[in-house]
Design an enzyme around this catalytic site. Structure first.
Site, short mmCIF file in Angstrom:
data_model
loop_
_atom_site.label_atom_id
_atom_site.label_comp_id
_atom_site.label_asym_id
_atom_site.label_seq_id
_atom_site.Cartn_x
_atom_site.Cartn_y
_atom_site.Cartn_z
CE LYS A 68 18.94 -90.64 -40.42
NZ LYS A 68 18.37 -89.33 -40.01
CG ASP A 105 18.96 -86.77 -36.95
OD1 ASP A 105 19.92 -86.18 -37.49
OD2 ASP A 105 18.35 -87.71 -37.51
P1 NAP Z 1 9.87 -88.80 -43.89
O1 NAP Z 1 10.09 -89.79 -42.81
O2 NAP Z 1 9.63 -89.26 -45.28
O3 NAP Z 1 8.59 -87.91 -43.43
C1 NAP Z 1 8.03 -86.95 -44.29
C2 NAP Z 1 7.00 -86.09 -43.55
O4 NAP Z 1 6.58 -85.05 -44.44
C3 NAP Z 1 5.74 -86.84 -43.12
O5 NAP Z 1 5.23 -86.27 -41.94
C4 NAP Z 1 4.79 -86.57 -44.31
O6 NAP Z 1 3.43 -86.64 -43.97
C5 NAP Z 1 5.15 -85.14 -44.62
N1 NAP Z 1 4.83 -84.76 -45.99
C6 NAP Z 1 5.46 -85.16 -47.13
N2 NAP Z 1 4.88 -84.59 -48.21
C7 NAP Z 1 3.85 -83.82 -47.74
C8 NAP Z 1 2.88 -83.00 -48.35
N3 NAP Z 1 2.84 -82.83 -49.68
N4 NAP Z 1 1.99 -82.35 -47.57
C9 NAP Z 1 2.02 -82.49 -46.22
N5 NAP Z 1 2.92 -83.25 -45.57
C10 NAP Z 1 3.83 -83.93 -46.33
O7 NAP Z 1 11.07 -87.75 -43.98
P2 NAP Z 1 12.10 -87.32 -42.83
O8 NAP Z 1 13.26 -88.24 -42.82
O9 NAP Z 1 11.33 -87.12 -41.57
O10 NAP Z 1 12.62 -85.92 -43.41
C11 NAP Z 1 11.76 -84.80 -43.55
C12 NAP Z 1 12.57 -83.61 -44.06
O11 NAP Z 1 13.53 -83.23 -43.08
C13 NAP Z 1 13.37 -83.89 -45.33
O12 NAP Z 1 13.24 -82.76 -46.17
C14 NAP Z 1 14.80 -84.03 -44.84
O13 NAP Z 1 15.74 -83.63 -45.83
C15 NAP Z 1 14.81 -83.07 -43.68
N6 NAP Z 1 15.82 -83.40 -42.65
C16 NAP Z 1 16.73 -82.44 -42.31
C17 NAP Z 1 17.67 -82.71 -41.33
C18 NAP Z 1 18.68 -81.66 -40.94
O14 NAP Z 1 19.73 -82.03 -40.40
N7 NAP Z 1 18.42 -80.40 -41.18
C19 NAP Z 1 17.70 -83.97 -40.71
C20 NAP Z 1 16.76 -84.93 -41.07
C21 NAP Z 1 15.82 -84.63 -42.06
P3 NAP Z 1 2.60 -88.04 -44.11
O15 NAP Z 1 2.92 -88.82 -42.85
O16 NAP Z 1 1.17 -87.62 -44.16
O17 NAP Z 1 3.09 -88.73 -45.34
#
Ligand code: NAP
Length: 277
Positions: A68, A105
């Site tokens: 992305k 998004d």
């Molecule tokens: P990302 O960039 O990897 O970010 C992950 C986030 O989760 C960060 O803020 C991270 O905190 C936090 N995190 C991960 N493990 C954690 C834990 N054990 N305890 C506390 N915080 C934790 O991922 P992303 O792309 O933003 O996606 C996040 C989620 O959204 C995924 O599950 C994805 O499938 C979902 N999503 C859904 C849609 C939809 O259309 N519904 C669209 C996009 C994404 P740190 O910064 O401290 O590591």
């Protein structure tokens, strides 16, 4: 010269993507002679793939993890909103071969709330957003553009929340997840954008009872569909919206741009995708 209009979703890995099911359903529903396929593209193969798009093999497509941000440099033009968000997830090939990138998004998040909690933004004073990763970017911009007066961004790593708030700019207050109790009382909206909720994980110290009884709780994690956060919120009688609608709504603008028809997010489509979760 394109005959059958072909679109794609590229990522690495990509085989679990639900996007082919969503777009395939709309193609069939509208009788469009087109295709939408998931293609695994490794990071070092991204420029060559984008060149295939430029040459006219496809009308456009979606871009997901991990491309992305990298795809930005390969686009000929990028929507201002996508530039603010810092990521593009949808590409459209222009008739002259130029590639335009934008981010849906943002629309997916808003479309989901508008459909499932109409009027959610009216009178909203404070939103609390959990997480400062890739998905949080579009959501922060969406909430800012809706005019939410105070947006509290809490992340496990507070420095990342502070950096993101600075980068995007807006009525943001950044902190750590442990600061939740300080902000919950005035929050009309709680959004989880972290990956917590997947793989049997849950927030351990997040007292939803501190939220006002009128608060809306939404989770963008959609596997499982009812995350522990949503289950806890429902048990307290709070309104909830799950994350599947965001996935469905973010697909709408791309389909409209590639195939010339604005598709509907219907309960039948939702049920079809839900059956695969
Ligand atoms: P990302 O960039 O990897 O970010 C992950 C986030 O989760 C960060 O803020 C991270 O905190 C936090 N995190 C991960 N493990 C954690 C834990 N054990 N305890 C506390 N915080 C934790 O991922 P992303 O792309 O933003 O996606 C996040 C989620 O959204 C995924 O599950 C994805 O499938 C979902 N999503 C859904 C849609 C939809 O259309 N519904 C669209 C996009 C994404 P740190 O910064 O401290 O590591």
């Amino acid at each position: 010269m394109i005959h059958v209009k072909k679109a794609f979703v590229i990522g690495h890995p990509i085989k679990h993507s639900r996007s082919p099911l969503i777009h395939g359903s709309w193609l069939a529903e509208h009788g469009i002679d087109g295709s939408y396929e998931a293609i695994d593209v490794a990071p070092d193969a991204l420029p060559a793939f984008i060149e295939r798009l430029r040459q006219g093999e496809f009308v456009g497509g979606n871009v997901t993890i991990p491309h992305k941000e990298a795809v930005f440099a390969l686009c000929d033009s990028v929507d201002p909103l996508a530039r603010t968000i810092g990521a593009a997830n949808t590409l459209v090939r222009q008739p002259d071969g130029r590639i335009h990138g934008f981010n849906t998004d943002y629309m997916g998040f808003l479309g989901n709330l508008d459909q499932n909690a109409p009027g959610w933004a009216a009178g909203l004073g404070r939103a609390v957003v959990l997480g400062a990763g890739g998905a949080a970017r579009a959501i922060l911009v969406a909430l800012r553009e809706q005019g939410v007066p105070e947006i509290v961004l809490l992340n496990r790593t507070p420095e990342k929340a502070a950096a993101l708030a600075r980068e995007i700019g807006g009525p943001f207050i950044a902190g750590g997840l442990t600061d939740y109790a300080d902000y919950a009382a005035g929050a009309g909206l709680l959004v989880n954008t972290t990956s917590i909720g997947m793989h049997d994980t849950r927030f351990e110290a997040l007292d939803l009872g501190l939220l006002p009884g009128t608060a809306l709780v939404t989770d963008i994690v959609y596997v499982p569909l009812t995350t522990p956060l949503l289950a806890d919120a429902r048990a307290l009688g709070l309104r909830t919206v799950d994350g599947l609608g965001m996935l469905l709504h973010q697909a709408v603008p791309g389909f409209a741009a590639w195939f010339g028809v604005r598709p509907e997010v219907t309960s039948a489509l939702r049920a079809k995708v839900e059956a695969t979760l």
